[in-house]
Design a protein around this motif. Structure first.
Motif, PDB file in Angstrom:
ATOM      1  N   ALA A  61      12.019  -2.132   0.955  1.00  0.00           N
ATOM      2  CA  ALA A  61      11.867  -2.575   2.353  1.00  0.00           C
ATOM      3  C   ALA A  61      10.991  -3.830   2.419  1.00  0.00           C
ATOM      4  O   ALA A  61      11.328  -4.795   3.121  1.00  0.00           O
ATOM      5  CB  ALA A  61      11.258  -1.452   3.198  1.00  0.00           C
ATOM      6  N   ALA A  62       9.886  -3.851   1.654  1.00  0.00           N
ATOM      7  CA  ALA A  62       8.988  -5.015   1.713  1.00  0.00           C
ATOM      8  C   ALA A  62       9.632  -6.237   1.064  1.00  0.00           C
ATOM      9  O   ALA A  62       9.498  -7.356   1.564  1.00  0.00           O
ATOM     10  CB  ALA A  62       7.663  -4.677   1.030  1.00  0.00           C
ATOM     11  N   ALA A  63      10.346  -6.033  -0.055  1.00  0.00           N
ATOM     12  CA  ALA A  63      10.985  -7.170  -0.741  1.00  0.00           C
ATOM     13  C   ALA A  63      12.051  -7.806   0.150  1.00  0.00           C
ATOM     14  O   ALA A  63      12.163  -9.037   0.221  1.00  0.00           O
ATOM     15  CB  ALA A  63      11.604  -6.702  -2.061  1.00  0.00           C
ATOM     16  N   GLN A  64      12.800  -6.966   0.831  1.00  0.00           N
ATOM     17  CA  GLN A  64      13.853  -7.485   1.719  1.00  0.00           C
ATOM     18  C   GLN A  64      13.238  -8.220   2.913  1.00  0.00           C
ATOM     19  O   GLN A  64      13.686  -9.303   3.283  1.00  0.00           O
ATOM     20  CB  GLN A  64      14.737  -6.332   2.245  1.00  0.00           C
ATOM     21  CG  GLN A  64      15.521  -5.596   1.172  1.00  0.00           C
ATOM     22  CD  GLN A  64      16.491  -6.499   0.424  1.00  0.00           C
ATOM     23  OE1 GLN A  64      17.010  -7.454   0.977  1.00  0.00           O
ATOM     24  NE2 GLN A  64      16.701  -6.212  -0.848  1.00  0.00           N
ATOM     25  N   ALA A  65      12.198  -7.636   3.516  1.00  0.00           N
ATOM     26  CA  ALA A  65      11.607  -8.223   4.726  1.00  0.00           C
ATOM     27  C   ALA A  65      10.867  -9.520   4.416  1.00  0.00           C
ATOM     28  O   ALA A  65      10.922 -10.471   5.195  1.00  0.00           O
ATOM     29  CB  ALA A  65      10.671  -7.215   5.392  1.00  0.00           C
ATOM     30  N   ALA A  66      10.160  -9.584   3.269  1.00  0.00           N
ATOM     31  CA  ALA A  66       9.338 -10.759   2.966  1.00  0.00           C
ATOM     32  C   ALA A  66      10.075 -11.780   2.108  1.00  0.00           C
ATOM     33  O   ALA A  66       9.599 -12.892   1.931  1.00  0.00           O
ATOM     34  CB  ALA A  66       8.061 -10.317   2.262  1.00  0.00           C
ATOM     35  N   ARG A  67      11.226 -11.414   1.533  1.00  0.00           N
ATOM     36  CA  ARG A  67      11.948 -12.259   0.572  1.00  0.00           C
ATOM     37  C   ARG A  67      11.044 -12.664  -0.588  1.00  0.00           C
ATOM     38  O   ARG A  67      11.062 -13.798  -1.065  1.00  0.00           O
ATOM     39  CB  ARG A  67      12.540 -13.524   1.255  1.00  0.00           C
ATOM     40  CG  ARG A  67      13.402 -13.281   2.477  1.00  0.00           C
ATOM     41  CD  ARG A  67      14.570 -12.353   2.289  1.00  0.00           C
ATOM     42  NE  ARG A  67      15.492 -12.709   1.205  1.00  0.00           N
ATOM     43  CZ  ARG A  67      16.349 -11.851   0.639  1.00  0.00           C
ATOM     44  NH1 ARG A  67      16.394 -10.591   1.025  1.00  0.00           N
ATOM     45  NH2 ARG A  67      17.151 -12.255  -0.319  1.00  0.00           N
ATOM     46  N   LEU A  68      10.224 -11.718  -1.008  1.00  0.00           N
ATOM     47  CA  LEU A  68       9.322 -11.918  -2.151  1.00  0.00           C
ATOM     48  C   LEU A  68       9.373 -10.648  -3.000  1.00  0.00           C
ATOM     49  O   LEU A  68       9.696  -9.581  -2.475  1.00  0.00           O
ATOM     50  CB  LEU A  68       7.862 -12.062  -1.673  1.00  0.00           C
ATOM     51  CG  LEU A  68       7.435 -13.347  -0.990  1.00  0.00           C
ATOM     52  CD1 LEU A  68       6.032 -13.168  -0.401  1.00  0.00           C
ATOM     53  CD2 LEU A  68       7.438 -14.508  -1.988  1.00  0.00           C
ATOM     54  N   PRO A  69       9.012 -10.724  -4.305  1.00  0.00           N
ATOM     55  CA  PRO A  69       8.900  -9.482  -5.069  1.00  0.00           C
ATOM     56  C   PRO A  69       7.847  -8.585  -4.412  1.00  0.00           C
ATOM     57  O   PRO A  69       6.834  -9.078  -3.906  1.00  0.00           O
ATOM     58  CB  PRO A  69       8.416  -9.945  -6.443  1.00  0.00           C
ATOM     59  CG  PRO A  69       8.664 -11.400  -6.503  1.00  0.00           C
ATOM     60  CD  PRO A  69       8.675 -11.912  -5.098  1.00  0.00           C
ATOM     61  N   ALA A  70       8.096  -7.297  -4.405  1.00  0.00           N
ATOM     62  CA  ALA A  70       7.156  -6.383  -3.754  1.00  0.00           C
ATOM     63  C   ALA A  70       6.783  -5.246  -4.685  1.00  0.00           C
ATOM     64  O   ALA A  70       7.595  -4.765  -5.485  1.00  0.00           O
ATOM     65  CB  ALA A  70       7.765  -5.824  -2.473  1.00  0.00           C
ATOM     66  N   PHE A  71       5.541  -4.832  -4.553  1.00  0.00           N
ATOM     67  CA  PHE A  71       4.951  -3.820  -5.419  1.00  0.00           C
ATOM     68  C   PHE A  71       4.518  -2.650  -4.536  1.00  0.00           C
ATOM     69  O   PHE A  71       3.781  -2.844  -3.572  1.00  0.00           O
ATOM     70  CB  PHE A  71       3.749  -4.508  -6.076  1.00  0.00           C
ATOM     71  CG  PHE A  71       2.900  -3.661  -6.956  1.00  0.00           C
ATOM     72  CD1 PHE A  71       3.272  -3.430  -8.264  1.00  0.00           C
ATOM     73  CD2 PHE A  71       1.716  -3.121  -6.492  1.00  0.00           C
ATOM     74  CE1 PHE A  71       2.469  -2.676  -9.097  1.00  0.00           C
ATOM     75  CE2 PHE A  71       0.916  -2.360  -7.321  1.00  0.00           C
ATOM     76  CZ  PHE A  71       1.292  -2.138  -8.621  1.00  0.00           C
ATOM     77  N   ALA A  72       5.018  -1.454  -4.809  1.00  0.00           N
ATOM     78  CA  ALA A  72       4.663  -0.300  -3.972  1.00  0.00           C
ATOM     79  C   ALA A  72       4.229   0.864  -4.828  1.00  0.00           C
ATOM     80  O   ALA A  72       4.641   1.010  -5.976  1.00  0.00           O
ATOM     81  CB  ALA A  72       5.852   0.123  -3.115  1.00  0.00           C
ATOM     82  N   ASP A  73       3.389   1.716  -4.237  1.00  0.00           N
ATOM     83  CA  ASP A  73       2.902   2.911  -4.917  1.00  0.00           C
ATOM     84  C   ASP A  73       3.143   4.086  -4.000  1.00  0.00           C
ATOM     85  O   ASP A  73       3.015   3.976  -2.790  1.00  0.00           O
ATOM     86  CB  ASP A  73       1.407   2.691  -5.191  1.00  0.00           C
ATOM     87  CG  ASP A  73       0.532   3.929  -5.032  1.00  0.00           C
ATOM     88  OD1 ASP A  73       0.322   4.343  -3.871  1.00  0.00           O
ATOM     89  OD2 ASP A  73       0.047   4.452  -6.042  1.00  0.00           O
ATOM     90  N   ASP A  74       3.550   5.193  -4.567  1.00  0.00           N
ATOM     91  CA  ASP A  74       3.524   6.428  -3.804  1.00  0.00           C
ATOM     92  C   ASP A  74       2.777   7.434  -4.644  1.00  0.00           C
ATOM     93  O   ASP A  74       2.974   7.518  -5.858  1.00  0.00           O
ATOM     94  CB  ASP A  74       4.918   6.949  -3.472  1.00  0.00           C
ATOM     95  CG  ASP A  74       4.832   7.962  -2.334  1.00  0.00           C
ATOM     96  OD1 ASP A  74       4.439   7.566  -1.215  1.00  0.00           O
ATOM     97  OD2 ASP A  74       5.112   9.157  -2.560  1.00  0.00           O
ATOM     98  N   SER A  75       1.876   8.135  -4.006  1.00  0.00           N
ATOM     99  CA  SER A  75       0.998   8.992  -4.797  1.00  0.00           C
ATOM    100  C   SER A  75       0.600  10.205  -4.006  1.00  0.00           C
ATOM    101  O   SER A  75       0.848  10.300  -2.806  1.00  0.00           O
ATOM    102  CB  SER A  75      -0.245   8.191  -5.195  1.00  0.00           C
ATOM    103  OG  SER A  75      -0.858   7.657  -4.045  1.00  0.00           O
ATOM    104  N   GLY A  76      -0.041  11.121  -4.680  1.00  0.00           N
ATOM    105  CA  GLY A  76      -0.524  12.314  -4.007  1.00  0.00           C
ATOM    106  C   GLY A  76      -1.070  13.295  -5.005  1.00  0.00           C
ATOM    107  O   GLY A  76      -1.070  13.038  -6.215  1.00  0.00           O
ATOM    108  N   ILE A  77      -1.506  14.420  -4.471  1.00  0.00           N
ATOM    109  CA  ILE A  77      -2.094  15.445  -5.325  1.00  0.00           C
ATOM    110  C   ILE A  77      -1.213  16.686  -5.307  1.00  0.00           C
ATOM    111  O   ILE A  77      -0.728  17.102  -4.243  1.00  0.00           O
ATOM    112  CB  ILE A  77      -3.553  15.739  -4.896  1.00  0.00           C
ATOM    113  CG1 ILE A  77      -4.235  16.610  -5.948  1.00  0.00           C
ATOM    114  CG2 ILE A  77      -3.634  16.358  -3.500  1.00  0.00           C
ATOM    115  CD1 ILE A  77      -5.749  16.550  -5.890  1.00  0.00           C
ATOM    116  N   VAL A  78      -0.968  17.216  -6.498  1.00  0.00           N
ATOM    117  CA  VAL A  78      -0.079  18.357  -6.687  1.00  0.00           C
ATOM    118  C   VAL A  78      -0.941  19.535  -7.150  1.00  0.00           C
ATOM    119  O   VAL A  78      -1.585  19.436  -8.199  1.00  0.00           O
ATOM    120  CB  VAL A  78       0.991  18.002  -7.760  1.00  0.00           C
ATOM    121  CG1 VAL A  78       1.859  19.192  -8.097  1.00  0.00           C
ATOM    122  CG2 VAL A  78       1.835  16.810  -7.297  1.00  0.00           C
TER     123      VAL A  78
END
Ligand code: IMP
Length: 211
Positions: A61-78
């Motif tokens: 979503a960020a790469a498409q919206a900004a037309r730039l490479p985008a770096f995302a993290d999803d995290s949590g505790i299990v």
């Protein structure tokens, strides 16, 4: 061949704690990082049922919206004794007001209801899934975890989220009692302690070059 990240990239997060950590991790690589928040990008709905899927949704979503490479993290505790909860819902357990004292108290209440009072019954791990997406559709994904036990009451005021109740294996202090340098244990001081640092080390190996 893996594609290298360089120049300007978007960090697809609106979470100031994570943004600060990611900027710190990216600093040695000569990458200019702007956040999705600074660019005024919206937050996509995290409809995936794994950390990996949600990281991918945010990066694309960020790469498409900004037309730039985008770096995302999803995290949590299990948490093992809670059948993996809160997992991908870790942020949501803190509610609208992002009250992590309440979220930690909820984890503790559920552990107590299940009679999880000894360390062996209080096993948990943090997971970090990282995704880099390029505007042309290329993707790189990695995932890592750090194992530990949950303590009560929470200890320390550093870090964010569930840090004060997480005691990583082999350490006497919780993430909430560690400086960010200790928590991440990045080279040259360490090989990565936190889930995010470990995932980052893997990602750096494939698509970052130290400057
Ligand atoms: P999301 O990745 O934005 O969906 O949110 C992940 C949530 O997991 C955060 O809001 C925290 O509650 C929790 N979390 C992830 N990484 C950490 C960490 O390093 N320390 C403490 N809590 C974390």
């Amino acid at each position: 061949m893996h594609r290298k990240l360089e120049g300007r990239i978007v960090i697809a997060t609106h979470n100031p704690g994570k943004l600060a950590e990611m900027r710190e991790l990216l600093a040695p690589y000569g990458v200019e990082a702007v956040s999705a928040g600074e660019l005024g990008l919206g937050e996509p709905e995290e409809t995936g049922d794994t950390f990996e899927a949600n990281a991918r949704i945010k990066a694309i979503a960020a790469a498409q919206a900004a037309r730039l490479p985008a770096f995302a993290d999803d995290s949590g505790i299990v948490v093992d004794a809670l059948d993996g909860a809160p997992g991908i819902y870790s942020a949501r357990w803190a509610g609208e007001t992002k009250d992590f004292n309440a979220a930690m108290a909820r984890v503790e209440r559920l552990l107590a209801e299940r009679g999880a009072t000894t360390p062996d019954k209080r096993r948990a791990h943090f997971v970090s899934a990282l995704c880099v997406a390029w505007p042309d559709g290329d993707l790189e994904q990695v995932e890592a975890r750090v194992d530990g036990t949950l303590v009560w009451p929470p200890r320390g005021t550093a870090g964010f989220g569930y840090d004060p109740m997480f005691l990583p294996d082999g350490h006497a202090r919780t993430f909430g009692e560690m400086t960010s340098i200790e928590k991440h244990g990045m080279p040259p001081l360490g090989l990565g302690l936190s889930h995010r640092a470990r995932a980052f080390v893997k990602l750096a190996e494939i698509c970052l070059e130290r400057r």
